[in-house]
Structures are given as C-alpha cells and as structure tokens.
Design a protein around this motif. Structure first.
Motif, short mmCIF file in Angstrom:
data_model
loop_
_atom_site.label_atom_id
_atom_site.label_comp_id
_atom_site.label_asym_id
_atom_site.label_seq_id
_atom_site.Cartn_x
_atom_site.Cartn_y
_atom_site.Cartn_z
N GLU A 227 -4.45 -8.96 -11.19
CA GLU A 227 -3.95 -8.84 -9.82
C GLU A 227 -2.66 -9.64 -9.61
O GLU A 227 -2.45 -10.67 -10.22
CB GLU A 227 -5.00 -9.35 -8.82
N THR A 228 -1.86 -9.11 -8.69
CA THR A 228 -0.65 -9.81 -8.27
C THR A 228 -0.67 -9.93 -6.75
O THR A 228 -1.04 -8.98 -6.07
CB THR A 228 0.61 -9.01 -8.66
N VAL A 235 -0.46 -8.48 0.37
CA VAL A 235 -1.57 -7.71 -0.20
C VAL A 235 -1.74 -8.10 -1.67
O VAL A 235 -0.87 -8.74 -2.27
CB VAL A 235 -1.31 -6.17 -0.13
N ILE A 236 -2.90 -7.73 -2.21
CA ILE A 236 -3.14 -7.91 -3.64
C ILE A 236 -2.96 -6.56 -4.31
O ILE A 236 -3.55 -5.56 -3.88
CB ILE A 236 -4.59 -8.42 -3.88
N ARG A 237 -2.10 -6.54 -5.33
CA ARG A 237 -1.88 -5.29 -6.06
C ARG A 237 -2.45 -5.40 -7.46
O ARG A 237 -1.98 -6.20 -8.27
CB ARG A 237 -0.39 -4.96 -6.12
N PRO A 238 -3.49 -4.63 -7.77
CA PRO A 238 -4.00 -4.64 -9.14
C PRO A 238 -3.05 -3.86 -10.04
O PRO A 238 -2.28 -3.04 -9.55
CB PRO A 238 -5.34 -3.90 -9.03
N ILE A 239 -3.08 -4.14 -11.34
CA ILE A 239 -2.20 -3.38 -12.23
C ILE A 239 -2.67 -1.93 -12.27
O ILE A 239 -3.86 -1.64 -12.09
CB ILE A 239 -2.14 -3.95 -13.66
N PRO A 240 -1.74 -1.01 -12.47
CA PRO A 240 -2.12 0.41 -12.49
C PRO A 240 -3.22 0.68 -13.52
O PRO A 240 -3.29 0.01 -14.54
CB PRO A 240 -0.82 1.12 -12.88
N LYS A 241 -4.07 1.68 -13.23
CA LYS A 241 -5.23 1.96 -14.07
C LYS A 241 -4.86 2.33 -15.51
O LYS A 241 -5.61 2.08 -16.44
CB LYS A 241 -6.05 3.10 -13.44
N CYS A 271 -11.17 -12.66 -1.41
CA CYS A 271 -9.92 -13.38 -1.17
C CYS A 271 -9.42 -13.19 0.25
O CYS A 271 -8.52 -13.91 0.69
CB CYS A 271 -8.85 -12.93 -2.16
N GLY A 272 -9.97 -12.23 0.97
CA GLY A 272 -9.56 -12.03 2.35
C GLY A 272 -8.28 -11.21 2.50
O GLY A 272 -7.84 -10.94 3.60
N LEU A 273 -7.69 -10.81 1.37
CA LEU A 273 -6.48 -9.99 1.43
C LEU A 273 -6.85 -8.55 1.09
O LEU A 273 -7.81 -8.31 0.36
CB LEU A 273 -5.43 -10.50 0.44
N GLN A 274 -6.05 -7.65 1.60
CA GLN A 274 -6.29 -6.25 1.28
C GLN A 274 -5.86 -5.98 -0.16
O GLN A 274 -4.80 -6.44 -0.59
CB GLN A 274 -5.48 -5.39 2.25
N HIS A 275 -6.71 -5.26 -0.93
CA HIS A 275 -6.30 -4.82 -2.27
C HIS A 275 -5.73 -3.42 -2.13
O HIS A 275 -6.34 -2.57 -1.50
CB HIS A 275 -7.51 -4.81 -3.22
N THR A 276 -4.56 -3.20 -2.72
CA THR A 276 -3.88 -1.92 -2.49
C THR A 276 -4.63 -0.73 -3.07
O THR A 276 -4.36 0.40 -2.70
CB THR A 276 -2.45 -1.94 -3.07
N ASP A 277 -5.56 -0.96 -4.00
CA ASP A 277 -6.34 0.17 -4.51
C ASP A 277 -7.54 0.47 -3.61
O ASP A 277 -8.35 1.34 -3.93
CB ASP A 277 -6.78 -0.08 -5.96
N GLY A 278 -7.67 -0.28 -2.53
CA GLY A 278 -8.73 0.00 -1.57
C GLY A 278 -10.09 -0.59 -1.94
O GLY A 278 -11.04 -0.47 -1.17
N GLU A 279 -10.19 -1.22 -3.14
CA GLU A 279 -11.47 -1.79 -3.57
C GLU A 279 -11.81 -3.02 -2.71
O GLU A 279 -10.93 -3.79 -2.35
CB GLU A 279 -11.38 -2.22 -5.03
N ALA A 280 -13.12 -3.18 -2.43
CA ALA A 280 -13.54 -4.38 -1.71
C ALA A 280 -13.47 -5.56 -2.68
O ALA A 280 -13.73 -5.41 -3.87
CB ALA A 280 -14.97 -4.19 -1.21
N CYS A 281 -13.12 -6.71 -2.18
CA CYS A 281 -12.94 -7.87 -3.05
C CYS A 281 -14.07 -8.87 -2.85
O CYS A 281 -14.41 -9.22 -1.72
CB CYS A 281 -11.60 -8.55 -2.74
#
Ligand SMILES: [Zn+2]
Length: 415
Positions: A227-228, A235-241, A271-281
C-alpha cells in the motif's frame, strides 16, 4: 468578413467563415464587448484564425506563416493528462517561444538559427545562472514539437530541429542521509522513528506512511510493500493486481521500531482511510503521529528540514528521498548485489538503482578489490600512483562514464 451587433448589455462580434456559416464572438469569459470597435476587431481576429485552421486541415497553409500564428492553430489540438503540463507549456510559449520566434515565418527558421538560440548564454537556452539544462531542454522540446507538426501537416518539408545539439545534463551525485546524520537530528520521537525506519528499509515516503501492520512479519523479519498513502487525496492505494508486491527484509533495528510504534495499539483496527480498490481495511498503520493521526510525508519532510537547520546540517540532505538514497548507498557500499538492491527498492530496471549507488571511497575500494587490485592503503598520500586523488578520475569512471585506457592504467596492469 466581420461585423458587430448591438445587444441589450453590449456588443457582440460576428463573422462568416469560408463556408458561409455565421459565428458569434464574445470575450474569453463569455461577456459582451463595451465598444463596437473591440467587438469587430475580435471577430476579425477569430475569422483569420478560423481560415488558418481550415487551411491547416486542407494542407494549404503557406510555409511563410509566422511561428506565433502557427502555434495558435496547433495548440487547440494539444491535450494533456495533467493540467500542470498544459500550464507549464503555456508558460514556456508565452515567456520563451513567442518573444523569440513569434513573428518569424516558419520557413525563415534555419537549423543554424535554432542551434544559435540553444547555445546562446545571454538570451537563449544556453546554460547560465537561473536556467537548468533540464529546463532548457523542456523549452526546446515544445519548440521542436511545433516544427515536427509543421512537417507532418506538410507546411514544411523538413524540420530545422534535426541534429540540434542540446545542453548536457551533468550527472551530479544526489544528497543522501548517512545513519550518523539521522542520529544527530533532534526530532520528535514519532518522526525520529520514521526517519530511522526509512534508512533501514529504503521505503518511498508514501509507502512508509501507508505501511499497514499486517504486512509486517516481525517473526520472520520481512514486510510486503503493497500500500501507498496518497497524501494529496488522503487515500490508500494498493499496488495494481497485475503487479507483485515486493518483499523488504527488516533489520533488527527496523523490527524494534515497528514494535515501539505499535505499542499496545489494536492491530486490526483499520487505518481509517479509504482504500482505492474499495476493500475494507482491518489493519492499523504502523506510523502515526504523536496525536494518533496519519503521518504526512510533507510534515515529516518539514520536520527533517527544521531539525537539519537546528543541527546546522545541509538542508538538501533532509528529505525523504535522501533517506531512500541513504539506504541504497549504504546497502551498495556494504556489498549488496545490485539486482537484490533493485528488488528491495522496487526498481523495475537496475539502471534506476544506479542513481542510489553513490561514489564514495568505500565503493571505489570495493571495485578495486573486485578487479583484483590490492586494497588501497588507509592513509591517503602514501601510495603515490593512486592514492593522491581517491575521488578523482576513477570515481567518475565508476559513475558510468567511459573508462579510458591511460598510460597510468597500462603501467599498473603490468605490475
Ligand atoms: Zn488501511
């Protein structure tokens, strides 16, 4: 043909194009003109532009069109993904290209004039105080594009930009942070930990601030960088799949820092931030500020700069990327294989990694040893034939410049 018509709140310009279609002309913000004369002038200008645009489409534009007019006809088709790029280009055209080439007909711009402009240290793009070679190249690139389009649209037979020699971008070592520097920084504990963790792992600023605890395996001593934290969008952006997460080994110091930062916090709190892939954190961030907020790369950088000032250390070294370079430099100096280092730093190409391998006496000593030379003497000056300039020519050679075979080298080979 242009004229103006009176409306309730002012004058509107009108013109008829070459197909007989009538067009309306207002001010750029959509408002009407106060004076009839201005409305007619604006309409005439638009009519001329429309004729030129039509001529470009038909390939009927004369090569004697002035550069400024040429740019006006092609600029409408230039689109960019980033609005910053468009703004930068506008600035370049207004301040650099129009003043120089605006009134010159395209076919009156010979190769030699372009080269002279590029080389001119007074008014041109020649490197001088206040102009970096990189920016000079950027300005030139916009000009060069305008000429390539002229060739493509058959306005010119050939571009005057072919074979132009551009200012060289010097390779200079980038600042990096040594472990000892970091220890001297008088930082708040939360920032100090982040800085030292950066030096232990080489993470990018966003990766460090977005590190989730479930990515750290403190037993095995590894973490996955997935994650970044994108701070501008929060927002939190996970690396592309389709990409692999990279594994980064954790030193015992890094493990200790993670343990200290986590304390007895709830690891699965999210983490309380939105993950851009929509996954719950459901994982906590490792690095939070003393107040329990998400750590911001800019705030961390600022704290580093202030601490560097207090410690009277160069500010240039005090940023997050200098930490990353500090890691790369330290690992390379310690003998880490460059492919391994590229993997750990997340470089797709080892040429990127090269920038982190800084010239230093230690690296030179390693290179000399690998090439079968006896280790350099500790005291500089005792070894006349190569100790006098430990940073000199050979340092530059290691930085990727061509190796020259000199008499001196040949003499040494014979030893
Ligand atoms: Zn999260």
């Amino acid at each position: 043909m242009a004229w103006a018509e009176k409306l309730a709140t002012g004058w509107r310009g009108r013109y008829r194009d070459q197909h007989g279609v009538k067009h309306k002309v207002t001010q750029p913000d959509g408002s009407l003109f106060e004076r009839k004369k201005d409305a007619i002038e604006a309409a005439e200008e638009e009519a001329v532009k429309a004729r030129r645009t039509a001529a470009v489409k038909q390939g009927a534009l004369p090569a004697s069109i002035k550069w400024g007019h040429w740019w006006d006809t092609i600029v409408v088709d230039r689109t960019f993904d980033e609005s910053d790029t468009a703004t930068a280009e506008k600035y370049i055209v207004k301040n650099w290209l129009r003043p120089k080439w605006g009134d010159t007909p395209l076919n009156k711009i010979p190769h030699d004039d372009v080269q002279e402009w590029v080389d001119d240290k007074q008014r041109g793009l020649g490197v001088r105080p206040g102009m970096s070679p990189r920016y000079a190249r950027r300005i030139y690139a916009v000009f060069s594009v305008s000429m390539s389009i002229a060739v493509k649209k058959k306005v010119l037979d050939a571009s005057p930009c072919v074979g132009i020699k551009l200012p060289k971008i010097p390779k200079k070592p980038k600042p990096y942070v040594e472990t000892s520097h970091a220890a001297q920084l008088d930082l708040r504990e939360d920032y100090q930990d982040a800085v030292e963790f950066g030096l232990e792992t080489g993470l990018r600023p966003g990766e460090l601030c977005g590190l989730h605890i479930h990515r750290c395996d403190l037993e095995k001593g590894w973490m996955d960088v997935v994650e970044t934290f994108v701070h501008r969008r929060r927002v939190i952006r996970p690396i592309p799949k389709d990409q692999d997460a990279r594994g980064v080994p954790l030193t015992s110091k890094a493990i200790e820092i993670v343990r200290r930062r986590m304390g007895d916090r709830d690891r699965s709190a999210g983490c309380g931030l939105q993950h851009t892939d929509g996954e719950a954190c459901s994982s906590a961030l490792v690095f939070l500020t003393a107040r329990g907020r998400v750590m911001h790369p800019d705030a961390l950088g600022q704290a580093m700069r202030r601490a560097a000032e207090r410690a009277e250390m160069p500010r240039a070294n005090a940023n997050m990327y200098a930490l990353r370079r500090g890691f790369g430099t330290r690992a390379a100096r310690g003998g880490m294989d460059v492919f391994m280092l590229a993997g750990i730093m997340g470089h797709a190409d080892i040429r990127e990694t090269q920038g982190y391998v800084q010239m230093s006496p230690q690296v030179r000593a390693q290179a000399m040893a690998a090439l079968g030379e006896r280790p350099p003497l500790a005291a500089v000056g005792h070894d006349e034939d190569r100790g006098a300039d430990p940073w000199g020519k050979r340092g530059a050679d290691l930085n990727g410049d061509a190796l020259e075979s000199t008499g001196e080298d040949a003499a040494k080979d014979a030893v």
